[in-house]
Design an enzyme around this catalytic site. Sequence first.
Site, PDB file in Angstrom:
ATOM      1  N   MET A  30     -26.002  47.579   6.687  1.00 41.53           N
ATOM      2  CA  MET A  30     -25.518  47.857   7.848  1.00 41.53           C
ATOM      3  C   MET A  30     -24.085  48.452   7.809  1.00 41.53           C
ATOM      4  SD  MET A  30     -27.545  45.946  10.817  1.00 41.53           S
ATOM      5  CE  MET A  30     -26.644  44.392  10.503  1.00 41.53           C
ATOM      6  N   GLY A  31     -23.654  48.387   6.526  1.00 45.19           N
ATOM      7  CA  GLY A  31     -22.296  49.196   6.276  1.00 45.19           C
ATOM      8  C   GLY A  31     -21.155  47.973   6.412  1.00 45.19           C
ATOM      9  N   GLY A  36     -20.428  41.455  -2.112  1.00 49.22           N
ATOM     10  CA  GLY A  36     -21.828  41.140  -2.007  1.00 49.22           C
ATOM     11  C   GLY A  36     -22.655  42.333  -1.855  1.00 49.22           C
ATOM     12  N   HIS A  37     -22.595  43.278  -0.945  1.00 50.88           N
ATOM     13  CA  HIS A  37     -23.225  44.555  -0.934  1.00 50.88           C
ATOM     14  C   HIS A  37     -23.352  45.361  -2.226  1.00 50.88           C
ATOM     15  CE1 HIS A  37     -22.364  44.505   3.608  1.00 50.88           C
ATOM     16  NE2 HIS A  37     -23.443  44.447   3.626  1.00 50.88           N
ATOM     17  N   GLU A 149     -29.803  37.072  -1.265  1.00 50.50           N
ATOM     18  CA  GLU A 149     -30.428  35.777  -0.664  1.00 50.50           C
ATOM     19  C   GLU A 149     -29.649  35.181   0.405  1.00 50.50           C
ATOM     20  OE1 GLU A 149     -30.638  33.277  -4.185  1.00 50.50           O
ATOM     21  OE2 GLU A 149     -32.630  34.044  -4.634  1.00 50.50           O
ATOM     22  N   ASP A 151     -29.396  36.316   3.089  1.00 59.02           N
ATOM     23  CA  ASP A 151     -30.356  36.369   4.099  1.00 59.02           C
ATOM     24  C   ASP A 151     -31.686  35.941   3.627  1.00 59.02           C
ATOM     25  OD1 ASP A 151     -28.526  37.728   6.478  1.00 59.02           O
ATOM     26  OD2 ASP A 151     -28.249  38.851   4.667  1.00 59.02           O
ATOM     27  N   LEU A 177     -22.858  36.409  -2.856  1.00 61.30           N
ATOM     28  CA  LEU A 177     -21.585  36.171  -3.304  1.00 61.30           C
ATOM     29  C   LEU A 177     -20.698  35.876  -2.352  1.00 61.30           C
ATOM     30  CD1 LEU A 177     -22.560  38.340  -5.713  1.00 61.30           C
ATOM     31  CD2 LEU A 177     -20.304  39.150  -5.387  1.00 61.30           C
ATOM     32  N   SER A 186     -19.658  38.387   4.159  1.00 58.35           N
ATOM     33  CA  SER A 186     -20.490  38.749   5.229  1.00 58.35           C
ATOM     34  C   SER A 186     -19.440  40.031   6.024  1.00 58.35           C
ATOM     35  CB  SER A 186     -20.747  37.734   6.370  1.00 58.35           C
ATOM     36  OG  SER A 186     -21.205  38.261   7.551  1.00 58.35           O
ATOM     37  N   ARG A 188     -19.334  40.375   9.170  1.00 55.94           N
ATOM     38  CA  ARG A 188     -18.975  39.630  10.331  1.00 55.94           C
ATOM     39  C   ARG A 188     -17.603  38.747  10.211  1.00 55.94           C
ATOM     40  NH1 ARG A 188     -24.634  39.331  11.220  1.00 55.94           N
ATOM     41  NH2 ARG A 188     -25.239  40.197  13.163  1.00 55.94           N
TER      42      ARG A 188
HETATM   43  P1  AMP Z   1     -26.082  43.520   6.041  1.00 54.80           P
HETATM   44  O1  AMP Z   1     -25.379  44.902   5.607  1.00 54.80           O
HETATM   45  O2  AMP Z   1     -25.780  42.369   6.531  1.00 54.80           O
HETATM   46  O3  AMP Z   1     -27.590  44.187   6.452  1.00 54.80           O
HETATM   47  O4  AMP Z   1     -26.880  43.241   4.419  1.00 54.80           O
HETATM   48  C1  AMP Z   1     -27.227  44.195   3.542  1.00 54.80           C
HETATM   49  C2  AMP Z   1     -27.546  43.468   2.444  1.00 54.80           C
HETATM   50  O5  AMP Z   1     -26.943  42.749   1.472  1.00 54.80           O
HETATM   51  C3  AMP Z   1     -28.754  42.484   2.599  1.00 54.80           C
HETATM   52  O6  AMP Z   1     -30.032  42.214   1.693  1.00 54.80           O
HETATM   53  C4  AMP Z   1     -27.661  41.145   2.574  1.00 54.80           C
HETATM   54  O7  AMP Z   1     -28.781  40.066   2.221  1.00 54.80           O
HETATM   55  C5  AMP Z   1     -27.160  41.593   1.339  1.00 54.80           C
HETATM   56  N1  AMP Z   1     -25.747  40.790   1.340  1.00 54.80           N
HETATM   57  C6  AMP Z   1     -24.915  40.470   2.518  1.00 54.80           C
HETATM   58  N2  AMP Z   1     -24.072  39.566   2.072  1.00 54.80           N
HETATM   59  C7  AMP Z   1     -24.244  39.419   0.872  1.00 54.80           C
HETATM   60  C8  AMP Z   1     -23.474  38.317   0.039  1.00 54.80           C
HETATM   61  N3  AMP Z   1     -22.682  37.775   0.436  1.00 54.80           N
HETATM   62  N4  AMP Z   1     -24.144  38.229  -1.422  1.00 54.80           N
HETATM   63  C9  AMP Z   1     -25.221  38.830  -1.571  1.00 54.80           C
HETATM   64  N5  AMP Z   1     -25.907  39.593  -0.728  1.00 54.80           N
HETATM   65  C10 AMP Z   1     -25.384  40.058   0.513  1.00 54.80           C
END
Ligand code: AMP
Length: 281
Positions: A30-31, A36-37, A149, A151, A177, A186, A188
Amino acid sequence: MLVFKEKKSLHTFLSNQKSKNSSIGFVPTMGALHSGHLSLVRESLKQNEITVVSIFVNPTQFDNAEDLEKYPNALENDLLLLEEVGCNVAFTPNANEMYGDSTVAEVFDFGGIENEMEGAFRKGHFNGVGTIVSKLFDIVKPTSAYFGEKDFQQLQIIKTLVEIKDYNINIVGCPILREENGLAMSSRNERLSENERLEASLIHNTLLKIKEVYNQNTIEELVTFVENTFKNNPHFELEYFSIADEKTLKTMSKKDNKKTPRAFIAVVVNSVRLIDNLSLS
Ligand code: AMP
């Protein structure tokens, strides 16, 4: 890096790549990208000839209008970061491209895991996730798709989605991460003040403590410990803490050797909702 806004042109490009037998790795996001991403993107780059990252803030997975409205948007910077790590393709559709006139979620039966934890506190959340991920899978048709992981429940939902829809896609779970102080990265986190971000290390530290004392305590005692930890902190509101079986995601009221326990937590810090989890086995 190629950037597509339209599913048709992305599909045409990828069909051409697939006719050359290239493997396609896919990372839906979601950008407001962070390390982590990018760790997911790097994993995909290692394992595939072509890596596609989608950036789309999916309205149907938000149960809270304010959370959707305040969700960070950093498209220009995201594209720079993706270019830097060597991503091949970014897909950045708008809501009309993904949903047309009808921004509604499909209703799924994920066998009950959709009703636990995140599902219990965010009504309809996993219907939204299932809807957007299946729409994206139908467009990209990846060889493998990468999910964090962070989520953990979502990762299990996606594995179930692949079974329900009979997709021939390898789902790869990637480790969480963290910031230097242990806070799970995150998008957020950007909404936290510097002080809140520092204090939010309490979330991971509490999970580490639970892991450390897991064998010496009953589950009831562990839950009480976490509840008291957050009761004593005026800035943090504990939404849930649960020790659950990794497979069913059902809360374990007592220890069971046949189950694989993992601790799950959701905390609200000044209206920002943060989640984390840690394996206890
Ligand atoms: P999101 O943009 O929040 O929807 O996340 C996109 C992907 O990145 C999802 O598969 C999340 O689980 C992963 N993700 C988000 N934060 C982390 C993190 N801190 N470490 C590893 N993967 C992450």
